[in-house]
Every structure is written in C-alpha cells, then in structure tokens.
Write an enzyme that holds these catalytic residues in place. Structure first.
Site, PDB file in Angstrom:
ATOM      1  N   LYS A 180       9.378  -0.005   3.542  1.00  0.00           N
ATOM      2  CA  LYS A 180       8.960   0.026   4.945  1.00  0.00           C
ATOM      3  C   LYS A 180       9.120  -1.361   5.580  1.00  0.00           C
ATOM      4  O   LYS A 180       9.496  -1.479   6.751  1.00  0.00           O
ATOM      5  CB  LYS A 180       7.507   0.495   5.067  1.00  0.00           C
ATOM      6  CG  LYS A 180       6.987   0.607   6.513  1.00  0.00           C
ATOM      7  CD  LYS A 180       7.800   1.592   7.349  1.00  0.00           C
ATOM      8  CE  LYS A 180       7.344   1.651   8.802  1.00  0.00           C
ATOM      9  NZ  LYS A 180       6.068   2.346   8.994  1.00  0.00           N
ATOM     10  N   LYS A 248       1.742  -7.234  12.781  1.00  0.00           N
ATOM     11  CA  LYS A 248       1.138  -7.025  11.452  1.00  0.00           C
ATOM     12  C   LYS A 248       2.222  -6.780  10.407  1.00  0.00           C
ATOM     13  O   LYS A 248       2.216  -7.381   9.328  1.00  0.00           O
ATOM     14  CB  LYS A 248       0.178  -5.834  11.518  1.00  0.00           C
ATOM     15  CG  LYS A 248      -0.479  -5.470  10.197  1.00  0.00           C
ATOM     16  CD  LYS A 248      -1.079  -4.070  10.227  1.00  0.00           C
ATOM     17  CE  LYS A 248      -0.001  -3.004  10.161  1.00  0.00           C
ATOM     18  NZ  LYS A 248      -0.503  -1.645   9.950  1.00  0.00           N
TER      19      LYS A 248
END
Length: 296
Positions: A180, A248
């Site tokens: 990811k 993030k």
C-alpha cells in the site's frame, strides 16, 4: 447463502462504517452473508440496511472481524476492556479469531502489533489495505493487498472477493501495508502532477475540461484522472480522500524508506508539499486540493 459451502467464515463483523466501510458492508450483505456492524457513531451503522447493529465491539466479536478505521491506534483501542473484542471472543468461545485491518497503517507497527496479538491472545492479524477509493468500494472492485499467515488469508479470501476484484497475498503481516505504501507513492505523485498540470493550464486561460480530454486520451491517462478530474474543473475539494490521510501515508513511506536505507526523492518532495497543505489548514480537503497551494 450457505456460507460454509461458499468457503465463507461462520460469522463476520465489520467495524467502521465510514466512506469505505459502508459500501463494503453493503456488498457483503448483498451477497447474502449475515453481517454484524458497529460504528462509534451508531447512526452510520443503522443507515446500512440488512446488517445487525450492536452497541459495542464485544458484541461484534466474530470469527472474522473486519476493521475499516483510519489508523492502527483506533484498531488497538477496540481490543481491551469489558466491552472490547477480547472479552467478546472469550464470551463467544471463539478460540482462533482473525482480525483484518483494512485501513492504511504503518507496515512496521502492524507487524509488531500482529506479533503481540498472536503471542498474548492467540489472535491472528491480517493487514489488507485497500485501493480503488469509494467508487471501487461501491462497485465491489477494490484492489486488496494482503499480508498475514497463509492459512488465515485463505480463510478470508472468499470474503474479500465479495468487494474486491484483485486480491493478492504478499507474505507475513505488514507485507500488505508495504505494498500500500508503494501504491500511495504513485497515487500522491499522480494527484500532485495533475494538480500542477491543471494549475499551469488554468494560468494560461485554457479550458480544463478540454485539457483533461487530451490527457485522458494518451499516456497521461490514469484512474486518478478518471475519478478526480472533475474536482479541478469544478474547484470542489470538499470530502473525499483527505490531505491529512495522504500525509499520514507519506509518513509511513518515509519510515519504510529509512528502515531500508533508501532515499526516495519524489516521496520526499510529496511529503513536504502535503505538510504545507495541512499546515495551511486544508488537511480535511480532498488531496486534489493541493492545487490550491500550487495556484497561490
């Protein structure tokens, strides 16, 4: 549906019925699978027809628990206390539960979390971050990047197929989140490159819709352009995948790169750009809103 003959878990719960969790839940329910739902804001869970909404995580303790939450601390917070998942699994007599983390989390932290969970409570953690956005979730064509023990992953794969069109196992827990991170470099870079292109076209007085039609017809085409292009045309950056979440993710990428001894120049530039966007008070906007800072 006979869930046992379909290879599906005997009981399934989904915790976190936000923009991604809600359409995932609807796809599971549409396939005829009984689904227990919990959300910190109960109204969002009650808005999903066909699920069984419970008051707390303990009541949601099932053979497989899917979490669709922003980060790992929110998942960890569901485990403990009289109303936590651990208490619920004990009461239900479920000895080998699987906890699936669909949110984007630190690959390093989730691997450590999985080790702790297995050692202390016999809980198997599978990290399975998602790509495809809310449209992919609604249409049941998410890409799911999976990390975890092979046997546990095989148990949840039939469930993942109800809302994912691409499900790939990469290795132990943490591997899915590493993939990811790779995905998010490309997404953030594509969003920023398109924002720069739209800012340049706008400064020249060009019709952004026409510019996008040319980009979409050639090598510059992308899923980002297909899903997000209208945002630049309309100058509408409310909702969607937030800049603070993009930041993030870029932090996780930096953590991984440092651990591997790599210098990633594009990822480093993206981190700086999104730090500036969030610092300017635009963290809640869709990440395409980085266009606003470029225009300024």
């Amino acid at each position: 549906m006979d869930i046992s003959s379909a290879g599906l878990p005997a009981s399934v719960a989904l915790l976190g019925t936000g923009p991604m969790g809600a359409p995932i839940a609807r796809n599971i329910i549409a396939a005829g699978v009984p689904l227990t739902l919990w959300n910190r804001t109960p109204e969002r869970a009650h808005a999903i027809d066909g699920g069984t909404v419970v008051a707390g995580p303990a009541e949601a303790a099932s053979e497989v628990v899917l979490t669709v939450l922003p980060d790992l601390p929110q998942v960890a917070a569901l485990l403990h206390g009289h109303d936590g998942l651990l208490a619920g699994w004990k009461t239900a007599g479920i000895e080998h539960p699987i906890l699936v983390i669909h949110g984007t989390v630190s690959p390093v932290a989730v691997a450590e979390f999985a080790d702790d969970c297995l050692r202390n409570w016999g809980l198997t953690v599978v990290d399975a971050p998602l790509s495809g956005g809310t449209i992919g979730a609604e249409e049941g064509r998410l890409s799911i990047m999976v990390g975890g023990p092979h046997g546990a992953v095989e148990r949840v794969k039939p469930l993942f197929s109800l809302y994912g069109s691409t499900v790939v196992w990469f290795g132990d827990t943490g591997a899915g989140s590493t993939v990811k991170a790779c995905n998010q470099i490309v997404v953030a870079a594509t969003v920023t490159a398109l924002a720069e292109a739209m800012a340049l076209a706008n400064s020249a007085g060009l019709d952004l819709e026409k510019v996008q039609s040319v980009l979409s017809g050639g090598l510059a085409n992308s899923e980002v352009l297909a899903q997000k292009g209208q945002r630049w045309i309309d100058a509408d950056f409310e909702g969607g995948g937030s800049a603070k979440n993009q930041l993030k993710d870029l932090g996780f990428i930096t953590e991984l790169a440092t651990q591997a001894g790599l210098t990633l120049p594009v990822a480093g530039s993206l981190l700086t750009a999104f730090q500036a966007m969030v610092s300017a008070g635009r963290g809640e906007l869709d990440h395409t809103g980085i266009y606003l800072g470029i225009r300024e």
